[in-house]
Design a protein around this motif. Sequence first.
Motif, mmCIF file in Angstrom:
data_model
loop_
_atom_site.group_PDB
_atom_site.id
_atom_site.type_symbol
_atom_site.label_atom_id
_atom_site.label_comp_id
_atom_site.label_asym_id
_atom_site.label_seq_id
_atom_site.Cartn_x
_atom_site.Cartn_y
_atom_site.Cartn_z
ATOM 1 N N PRO A 1 3.057 9.346 2.092
ATOM 2 C CA PRO A 1 4.322 9.956 1.674
ATOM 3 C C PRO A 1 4.366 10.219 0.163
ATOM 4 O O PRO A 1 3.869 9.425 -0.633
ATOM 5 C CB PRO A 1 5.376 8.916 2.072
ATOM 6 N N ASP A 2 4.978 11.334 -0.197
ATOM 7 C CA ASP A 2 5.142 11.705 -1.602
ATOM 8 C C ASP A 2 6.244 10.827 -2.203
ATOM 9 O O ASP A 2 7.355 10.783 -1.676
ATOM 10 C CB ASP A 2 5.526 13.180 -1.692
ATOM 11 N N PRO A 3 5.963 10.144 -3.318
ATOM 12 C CA PRO A 3 6.966 9.245 -3.890
ATOM 13 C C PRO A 3 8.208 9.970 -4.414
ATOM 14 O O PRO A 3 9.277 9.362 -4.510
ATOM 15 C CB PRO A 3 6.227 8.534 -5.015
ATOM 16 N N GLU A 4 8.088 11.250 -4.723
ATOM 17 C CA GLU A 4 9.260 11.988 -5.188
ATOM 18 C C GLU A 4 10.126 12.456 -4.024
ATOM 19 O O GLU A 4 11.343 12.477 -4.118
ATOM 20 C CB GLU A 4 8.831 13.180 -6.044
ATOM 21 N N LEU A 5 9.484 12.851 -2.918
ATOM 22 C CA LEU A 5 10.230 13.338 -1.758
ATOM 23 C C LEU A 5 10.695 12.213 -0.838
ATOM 24 O O LEU A 5 11.704 12.351 -0.145
ATOM 25 C CB LEU A 5 9.376 14.330 -0.969
ATOM 26 N N ASP B 1 -5.418 9.180 3.665
ATOM 27 C CA ASP B 1 -5.101 10.073 4.782
ATOM 28 C C ASP B 1 -3.980 9.513 5.655
ATOM 29 O O ASP B 1 -3.752 10.009 6.749
ATOM 30 C CB ASP B 1 -6.346 10.313 5.645
ATOM 31 N N ASP B 2 -3.328 8.459 5.183
ATOM 32 C CA ASP B 2 -2.220 7.810 5.876
ATOM 33 C C ASP B 2 -2.659 7.128 7.170
ATOM 34 O O ASP B 2 -1.892 7.004 8.117
ATOM 35 C CB ASP B 2 -1.069 8.790 6.141
ATOM 36 N N ARG C 1 3.113 5.563 -7.141
ATOM 37 C CA ARG C 1 2.800 5.078 -5.791
ATOM 38 C C ARG C 1 2.654 3.557 -5.737
ATOM 39 O O ARG C 1 2.292 2.997 -4.710
ATOM 40 C CB ARG C 1 1.544 5.746 -5.254
ATOM 41 N N ARG C 2 2.896 2.883 -6.861
ATOM 42 C CA ARG C 2 2.859 1.418 -6.943
ATOM 43 C C ARG C 2 1.508 0.844 -6.515
ATOM 44 O O ARG C 2 1.427 -0.186 -5.853
ATOM 45 C CB ARG C 2 3.977 0.790 -6.101
ATOM 46 N N GLN C 3 0.425 1.521 -6.915
ATOM 47 C CA GLN C 3 -0.919 1.109 -6.524
ATOM 48 C C GLN C 3 -1.514 0.125 -7.525
ATOM 49 O O GLN C 3 -1.399 0.305 -8.734
ATOM 50 C CB GLN C 3 -1.839 2.332 -6.454
ATOM 51 N N GLY C 4 -2.188 -0.887 -6.996
ATOM 52 C CA GLY C 4 -2.947 -1.808 -7.823
ATOM 53 C C GLY C 4 -4.313 -1.220 -8.126
ATOM 54 O O GLY C 4 -4.645 -0.106 -7.711
#
Length: 141
Positions: free
Chosen positions: A3-7, A85-86, A123-126
């Motif tokens: 998912p797009d973090p803005e949408l 790719d989710d 995207r809050r990725q580590g």
Amino acid sequence: MTPDPELQPQFYDGVPTKRLLAWGVDTLITVVLTLVVIPFTAFIGLFFLPLLYLLLGFAYRTVTLSRSSATWGMQLMAIELRTRDDNRFDLPTAFLHTAGYTVSLAMPLLQLISIVLMLSTERRQGLSDHVLGTVALNRRA
């Protein structure tokens, strides 16, 4: 695609806090697993306690991530990890993510970088997530 973090910001809301809480739960689970295994080693495992804890934690994390794309702590916090790719994690992805996590824990500077990335990227990725292209999301309803 994830998912797009803005949408769809709801997929990323509170994820760093949930990851921290899940980490605490998973640490407790790993401690309990270690304590359960020690008697089965005729208490020799006490001489190798850090290594035993590391190996059990690595196995726990890899198995739970490969089965449900989340550790038990993550499931409790209603988050899961996904590929770019989710898709849910398969065994190789779970292994690589766990290896990256383990290396980050072993090197405090890398862990600090990972925490800063989780708090500052959209995207809050580590660090491991950035390297593998994975992301932690609030579980879909």
